[in-house]
Scaffold this active site. Structure first.
Site, PDB file in Angstrom:
ATOM      1  N   SER A   1       0.826  -1.202   0.000  1.00  0.00           N
ATOM      2  CA  SER A   1       0.000   0.000   0.000  1.00  0.00           C
ATOM      3  C   SER A   1       0.870   1.265   0.000  1.00  0.00           C
ATOM      4  O   SER A   1       1.660   1.471  -0.911  1.00  0.00           O
ATOM      5  CB  SER A   1      -0.960  -0.047   1.193  1.00  0.00           C
ATOM      6  OG  SER A   1      -2.000   0.881   1.061  1.00  0.00           O
TER       7      SER A   1
ATOM      8  N   ASP B   1      -6.027  -4.049  -1.794  1.00  0.00           N
ATOM      9  CA  ASP B   1      -4.920  -3.656  -0.924  1.00  0.00           C
ATOM     10  C   ASP B   1      -4.248  -4.866  -0.275  1.00  0.00           C
ATOM     11  O   ASP B   1      -4.902  -5.706   0.343  1.00  0.00           O
ATOM     12  CB  ASP B   1      -5.450  -2.720   0.166  1.00  0.00           C
ATOM     13  CG  ASP B   1      -4.358  -1.971   0.898  1.00  0.00           C
ATOM     14  OD1 ASP B   1      -3.422  -2.612   1.402  1.00  0.00           O
ATOM     15  OD2 ASP B   1      -4.433  -0.726   0.971  1.00  0.00           O
TER      16      ASP B   1
END
Length: 336
Positions: free
Chosen positions: A40, A199
């Site tokens: 991320s 993610d």
């Protein structure tokens, strides 16, 4: 003479500037980054370092960035609460993610390195190192379709893609696709199946294990850069994002999932804790203490600078006691 280190960066949305603060101090100490990995926001920092950016350059770009632009809405999203609900229902996320991908791609193009083929390690063929060290950068994502962790670019081959020609910004876009907030990236594999990629923090927000070579005598250290939430949660005042409808509930659910990381899961017996720089996500600005959350897209310049200083201070203290030879003897060579 420059010292080498590998580096692994944890995810954390807008809190990523804290990672940059720590990097700035590691660079100042004379270290150069060899292999890089992240999830991320950590993947964003790692990707910029992988193509040649220094901490000062990254900080400059982040200071210019208006994080609220990451909340790029499609046509449905502009229809208010109903539209956002429809967007989640039909597109599986509220924001498009196109602004972010274009922003990162522009920065990569400035260094003329936009695909993973541009960041193949120069001595990969010569040293015949393990395949996982072929590329300078690896990022973590989660494949919801196959319910598995993805390490990119290596795992792209299983989906029918050539890692060398795959866009770095696209891979990082996958890694930062916070569920509900951002639409997942859809990849069609060789058989025509569509994979929904989100993610990487859903499965591994801090992959400190990823770059270990498995030997008792690694040639250089792996430093971990981790964003540390408060050890205890205090009762706070009214929530600035109250839950009053299904959309706000889902956003709160996603934000909590990405923020509620266990600070104690890293191994002390394997030396992970000892090679980790834990950067506090609580800042004090104008005498007011606050915790910065992953999805605080309205973060102020003052809060960002405070996070940067948190990272810088933690790295300074880390370097005062770090001894790689001692670490190897304790956690590799004499480990049971």
């Amino acid at each position: 003479m420059a010292k080498k280190t590998d580096a692994v960066f944890e995810g954390g949305g807008v809190k990523g500037i804290g990672l940059v603060g720590a990097v700035s101090e590691i660079e100042k100490a004379g270290y150069e980054f060899e292999n890089l990995a992240g999830t991320s926001a950590g993947a964003i920092v790692a990707s910029l370092l992988a193509v040649g950016y220094k901490a000062a350059e990254i900080k400059k770009e982040l200071k210019k960035l208006n994080y609220s632009n990451f909340k790029d809405e499609g046509l449905l999203d502009k229809l208010g609460f109903l539209g956002k609900g429809l967007s989640i229902g039909f597109e599986y996320g509220i924001y498009e993610g196109e602004f972010f991908e274009n922003w990162l791609d522009t920065l990569l193009r400035a260094k003329k390195k936009i695909t993973f083929g541009h960041i193949i390690m120069p001595d990969y063929q010569e040293k015949k190192t393990a395949k996982k060290y072929k590329y300078k950068l690896q990022v973590i994502a989660a494949d919801l379709t196959d319910r598995k962790l993805l390490v990119l670019p290596g795992d792209l081959e299983e989906l029918g893609y050539n890692p060398d020609t795959f866009s770095i910004s696209r891979a990082v876009r996958m890694s930062m696709s916070i569920p509900i907030f951002f639409e997942p990236v859809k990849l069609q594999d060789g058989s025509g199946r569509t994979h929904f990629i989100v993610d990487g923090g859903v499965l591994s927000n801090y992959p400190i294990w990823l770059l270990d070579d498995g030997t008792n005598t690694p040639p250089w250290p792996t430093f971990g850069f981790k964003l540390m939430e408060p050890n205890s949660r205090k009762l706070m005042g009214p929530n600035k994002n109250p839950i009053n409808n299904p959309v706000s509930f889902l956003k709160a659910l996603a934000g909590t999932m990405m923020d509620a990381h266990d600070n104690y899961h890293i191994s002390k017996s394997r030396g992970d804790f000892q090679r980790t720089m834990g950067i506090p996500t609580v800042v004090t600005v104008k005498g007011i203490e606050k915790e910065i959350k992953t999805t605080d897209f309205d973060i102020s310049q003052e809060d960002s600078e405070a996070l940067f200083q948190n990272g810088l201070g933690v790295a300074q203290k880390f370097l005062e006691t770090w001894d790689f030879e001692d670490w190897k003897k304790t956690y590799r060579q004499n480990a049971s």
